[in-house]
Write a protein that holds these residues in place. Structure first.
Motif, PDB file in Angstrom:
ATOM      1  N   ARG A   5       0.767  -1.319  -0.087  1.00 40.87           N
ATOM      2  CA  ARG A   5       0.056  -0.297  -0.114  1.00 40.87           C
ATOM      3  C   ARG A   5       0.386   1.215   0.039  1.00 40.87           C
ATOM      4  O   ARG A   5       0.684   2.547  -0.151  1.00 40.87           O
ATOM      5  N   TYR A   6       2.089   1.478   0.344  1.00 42.21           N
ATOM      6  CA  TYR A   6       3.035   2.072   0.439  1.00 42.21           C
ATOM      7  C   TYR A   6       3.956   2.279  -0.311  1.00 42.21           C
ATOM      8  O   TYR A   6       5.246   2.957  -0.463  1.00 42.21           O
ATOM      9  N   LYS A   7       4.490   1.686  -1.331  1.00 37.94           N
ATOM     10  CA  LYS A   7       5.084   1.413  -2.504  1.00 37.94           C
ATOM     11  C   LYS A   7       5.478   2.718  -2.972  1.00 37.94           C
ATOM     12  O   LYS A   7       6.114   3.509  -3.097  1.00 37.94           O
ATOM     13  N   LEU A   8       3.915   3.735  -3.333  1.00 34.18           N
ATOM     14  CA  LEU A   8       4.222   4.883  -4.185  1.00 34.18           C
ATOM     15  C   LEU A   8       4.640   6.041  -3.006  1.00 34.18           C
ATOM     16  O   LEU A   8       5.524   7.157  -3.768  1.00 34.18           O
ATOM     17  N   CYS A   9       4.180   5.932  -1.934  1.00 38.22           N
ATOM     18  CA  CYS A   9       4.204   6.996  -0.660  1.00 38.22           C
ATOM     19  C   CYS A   9       6.358   6.802  -0.480  1.00 38.22           C
ATOM     20  O   CYS A   9       7.131   7.857  -0.515  1.00 38.22           O
ATOM     21  N   LEU A  10       6.473   4.923  -0.812  1.00 39.22           N
ATOM     22  CA  LEU A  10       7.878   5.428  -0.630  1.00 39.22           C
ATOM     23  C   LEU A  10       8.634   6.226  -2.080  1.00 39.22           C
ATOM     24  O   LEU A  10       9.846   6.539  -2.089  1.00 39.22           O
ATOM     25  N   MET A  11       7.729   5.501  -3.133  1.00 36.98           N
ATOM     26  CA  MET A  11       8.849   5.924  -4.648  1.00 36.98           C
ATOM     27  C   MET A  11       8.837   8.074  -4.500  1.00 36.98           C
ATOM     28  O   MET A  11       9.977   8.362  -4.522  1.00 36.98           O
TER      29      MET A  11
END
Length: 315
Positions: free
Chosen positions: A187-193
């Protein structure tokens, strides 16, 4: 119940300062109180100091930084404050964040005046005794000063980290499992990117190797620290643009040529600083409603916190 967040009592409006006053932060007291369950603490009152009381300050004694009376340096409160902090902090394990009072010799997070014996102050200052112990014991916890909440970028990053940590704890409320961690991280892949591309590349393989860990609680502790350290890096306009372009790719088969051009134009105008981040996100969420995508719909990046906080309007 709101999200549990610690706060310096004076910042919440309690009259506990040395002069009998407070340092009420309107944003925290009026707006965040709707979503957070604040736990007010005044370390100085906690060690038995009166209201009002003589002022105190940080003093560099060579071998240690002491908390002493501003006028009478023989009044040393250092050991009392350390004992109070070490007794209190274990009860903060459930907290998702903490707002401290700036410049306070007990609660300040940075640039607190640190004095030498000759009365001069040390360039750069120090950290309040209580907050220093809190940071050392709970390095993953989002901590911010009341004054810095006036900065829209710092404010958004701090509140986002609180919601992310709360989401992490809720994800493992029934126990840390491989499935719960993998789903959360996805769920947080885009946030980490957006926040820290390097950590994004590190955390992916780290989570993929979770099956190699026999002690999942130990994995969780390590993951929590790496994850929260990554989110502490503020998302840049460049990184946000890369994420927005990445999201645009999910609609390449659904949007017609004018719609694709419109979305790209809005993203580029954001990149150039002509539009706030909320503009391309609103358009993306509109297209997601018309053309559902389960992966995108699950991404925290698109809906991090209550829209009514208007945190992305100034980014």
């Amino acid at each position: 119940m709101g999200i549990p967040v610690g706060i310096s009592a004076c910042v919440l409006g309690q009259k506990v300062r040395f002069d009998g006053g407070h340092k009420r932060n309107r944003f925290a007291d009026e707006e965040l109180s709707e979503f957070f369950d604040f736990k007010p603490v005044c370390p100085e009152v906690g060690i038995g100091m009166t209201v009002p009381r003589p002022t105190i300050r940080l003093q560099d004694n060579g071998d240690r930084i002491a908390l002493v009376g501003s006028k009478d340096h023989d009044l040393d409160y250092t050991d009392q404050m350390i004992e109070f902090a070490d007794n209190q902090i274990p009860s903060f394990e459930h907290l998702r964040g903490y707002i401290v009072c700036a410049k306070s010799p007990t609660c300040g997070m940075e640039r607190v005046k640190l004095y030498l014996d000759n009365g001069n102050s040390v360039p750069g200052g120090s950290v309040g005794i209580f907050t220093q112990r809190l940071i050392a014991r709970m390095p993953w916890l989002p901590i911010e000063e009341d004054g810095r909440l006036q900065d829209p970028v710092l404010r958004e990053n701090f509140i986002f980290r609180i919601y992310a940590l709360d989401d992490l704890y809720r994800s493992v409320a029934d126990g840390v499992t491989r499935d719960s961690i993998i789903k959360f991280h996805s769920r947080y892949k885009l946030c980490l990117m957006a926040h820290d591309p390097q950590s994004y590349r590190i955390l992916g393989p780290f989570v993929s190797d979770i099956h190699k860990w026999d002690d999942l609680n130990a994995f969780f502790i390590e993951y929590r620290q790496l994850f929260m350290d990554a989110l502490k890096q503020r998302a840049s306009r460049k990184n946000n643009t890369n994420v927005l372009m990445h999201i645009q790719g999910y609609f390449k088969r659904d949007l017609d040529k004018p719609q694709k051009a419109e979305l790209r134009d809005v993203i580029m105008r954001y990149r150039e600083g002509l539009l706030p981040l909320i503009a391309p996100l609103t358009l993306i969420n509109h297209h997601l409603t018309v053309h559902p995508d389960s992966y995108l719909a699950d991404q925290a990046y698109l809906e991090l916190y209550p829209e009514s906080l208007k945190l992305r309007y100034a980014l």
